[in-house]
Design a protein around this motif. Structure first.
Motif, PDB file in Angstrom:
ATOM      1  N   MET A   1     -38.104  22.899  29.864  1.00  0.00           N
ATOM      2  CA  MET A   1     -37.605  22.397  31.139  1.00  0.00           C
ATOM      3  C   MET A   1     -38.247  23.179  32.282  1.00  0.00           C
ATOM      4  O   MET A   1     -38.671  22.602  33.267  1.00  0.00           O
ATOM      5  N   ILE A   2     -38.330  24.464  32.126  1.00  0.00           N
ATOM      6  CA  ILE A   2     -38.883  25.311  33.185  1.00  0.00           C
ATOM      7  C   ILE A   2     -40.376  25.074  33.355  1.00  0.00           C
ATOM      8  O   ILE A   2     -40.894  25.074  34.470  1.00  0.00           O
ATOM      9  N   VAL A   3     -41.078  24.824  32.256  1.00  0.00           N
ATOM     10  CA  VAL A   3     -42.534  24.669  32.298  1.00  0.00           C
ATOM     11  C   VAL A   3     -42.952  23.284  32.784  1.00  0.00           C
ATOM     12  O   VAL A   3     -43.859  23.149  33.603  1.00  0.00           O
ATOM     13  N   PHE A   4     -42.290  22.230  32.305  1.00  0.00           N
ATOM     14  CA  PHE A   4     -42.764  20.870  32.530  1.00  0.00           C
ATOM     15  C   PHE A   4     -42.102  20.132  33.683  1.00  0.00           C
ATOM     16  O   PHE A   4     -42.547  19.056  34.054  1.00  0.00           O
ATOM     17  N   VAL A   5     -41.030  20.664  34.249  1.00  0.00           N
ATOM     18  CA  VAL A   5     -40.258  19.908  35.242  1.00  0.00           C
ATOM     19  C   VAL A   5     -40.122  20.697  36.532  1.00  0.00           C
ATOM     20  O   VAL A   5     -39.854  21.897  36.513  1.00  0.00           O
ATOM     21  N   ASP A   6     -40.311  20.012  37.655  1.00  0.00           N
ATOM     22  CA  ASP A   6     -40.021  20.601  38.956  1.00  0.00           C
ATOM     23  C   ASP A   6     -38.536  20.376  39.221  1.00  0.00           C
ATOM     24  O   ASP A   6     -38.126  19.282  39.610  1.00  0.00           O
ATOM     25  N   VAL A  84     -30.320  16.605  24.543  1.00  0.00           N
ATOM     26  CA  VAL A  84     -29.374  16.338  23.466  1.00  0.00           C
ATOM     27  C   VAL A  84     -29.746  15.029  22.761  1.00  0.00           C
ATOM     28  O   VAL A  84     -29.740  14.952  21.525  1.00  0.00           O
ATOM     29  N   ALA A  85     -30.091  13.993  23.545  1.00  0.00           N
ATOM     30  CA  ALA A  85     -30.517  12.724  22.946  1.00  0.00           C
ATOM     31  C   ALA A  85     -31.774  12.914  22.101  1.00  0.00           C
ATOM     32  O   ALA A  85     -31.874  12.374  20.992  1.00  0.00           O
ATOM     33  N   ALA A 122     -41.271  12.617  27.190  1.00  0.00           N
ATOM     34  CA  ALA A 122     -40.185  11.676  27.493  1.00  0.00           C
ATOM     35  C   ALA A 122     -38.886  12.398  27.819  1.00  0.00           C
ATOM     36  O   ALA A 122     -38.129  11.957  28.686  1.00  0.00           O
ATOM     37  N   SER A 123     -38.628  13.501  27.140  1.00  0.00           N
ATOM     38  CA  SER A 123     -37.369  14.199  27.391  1.00  0.00           C
ATOM     39  C   SER A 123     -37.395  15.012  28.688  1.00  0.00           C
ATOM     40  O   SER A 123     -36.357  15.479  29.141  1.00  0.00           O
ATOM     41  N   THR A 124     -38.569  15.167  29.292  1.00  0.00           N
ATOM     42  CA  THR A 124     -38.660  15.912  30.550  1.00  0.00           C
ATOM     43  C   THR A 124     -38.851  14.998  31.756  1.00  0.00           C
ATOM     44  O   THR A 124     -39.090  15.484  32.851  1.00  0.00           O
ATOM     45  N   ARG A 125     -38.745  13.707  31.577  1.00  0.00           N
ATOM     46  CA  ARG A 125     -38.884  12.743  32.675  1.00  0.00           C
ATOM     47  C   ARG A 125     -37.569  12.016  32.879  1.00  0.00           C
ATOM     48  O   ARG A 125     -36.797  11.816  31.950  1.00  0.00           O
ATOM     49  N   SER A 130     -35.876   8.667  26.220  1.00  0.00           N
ATOM     50  CA  SER A 130     -35.200   9.482  25.190  1.00  0.00           C
ATOM     51  C   SER A 130     -34.019   8.728  24.588  1.00  0.00           C
ATOM     52  O   SER A 130     -33.793   8.782  23.372  1.00  0.00           O
ATOM     53  N   PHE A 131     -33.285   8.013  25.420  1.00  0.00           N
ATOM     54  CA  PHE A 131     -32.160   7.217  24.922  1.00  0.00           C
ATOM     55  C   PHE A 131     -32.660   6.043  24.082  1.00  0.00           C
ATOM     56  O   PHE A 131     -32.040   5.659  23.098  1.00  0.00           O
TER      57      PHE A 131
END
Length: 171
Positions: A1-6, A84-85, A122-125, A130-131
């Motif tokens: 999360m820290i690396v890939f997401v602003d 979690v998904a 997908a989980s970082t966008r 993800s769902f």
């Protein structure tokens, strides 16, 4: 999360913009009126964007989070639910594979899902992907389980998942 997401970003693709419009009283729309008003009046320049014609599932998921004023907390909560998904997807892939193949195969399949770049991305966008992955693997798991078990609730679970798929993502 820290690396890939602003985590300070307040942009959530069309889904978040539509959710913000819902909270602002503009309805399920992805356009803004030329004069900036919240009143629904005809404006020849205010045409809905084609992406506003989308299923409402992920927008409904995002809308309560838009009430949080702290953007970083909002982003962390949304992404944690998506993680979690993604984790459940990995677990179901493991369970499914271990039921029909060896434990080594199940471990390899789970590792592939856990570290495959598409799944990580997908989980970082802020998208329903993800769902969608979780729903598809759940349907596959339940369909194969139906062959070995005769649980009637499998039919209901599959129907609910298919219904959710139809409101989360087109086609």
């Amino acid at each position: 999360m820290i690396v890939f997401v602003d985590l300070n970003s307040d942009y959530y693709w069309e889904f978040g913009e539509i959710a913000k419009n819902i909270i602002a009283g503009k309805g399920f729309s992805y356009f803004h009126f030329a004069d900036g008003s919240l009143e629904f009046m005809y404006d020849a320049n205010a045409a809905p964007m084609p992406s506003a014609y989308m299923p409402p599932g992920y927008v409904a998921f995002m809308t309560p989070f838009m009430l949080l004023k702290t953007v970083v907390a909002r982003n962390i909560l949304i992404l944690c639910i998506q993680f979690v998904a993604a984790s459940l997807t990995t677990f179901i892939v493991y369970k499914f594979t271990s039921g029909y193949f060896s434990e080594i195969s199940a471990t390899i399949a789970a590792l592939i899902v856990a570290f495959y770049p598409e799944f990580i991305y997908a989980s970082t966008r802020f998208t329903p992907t993800s769902f969608y992955h979780l729903a598809i693997i759940s349907i596959i798991y339940l369909l194969y389980r139906e062959q070995s078990d005769s649980h009637r609730y499998n039919y209901w679970a599959i129907a609910v998942i298919l219904g959710l798929l139809s409101i989360f993502r087109p086609a």
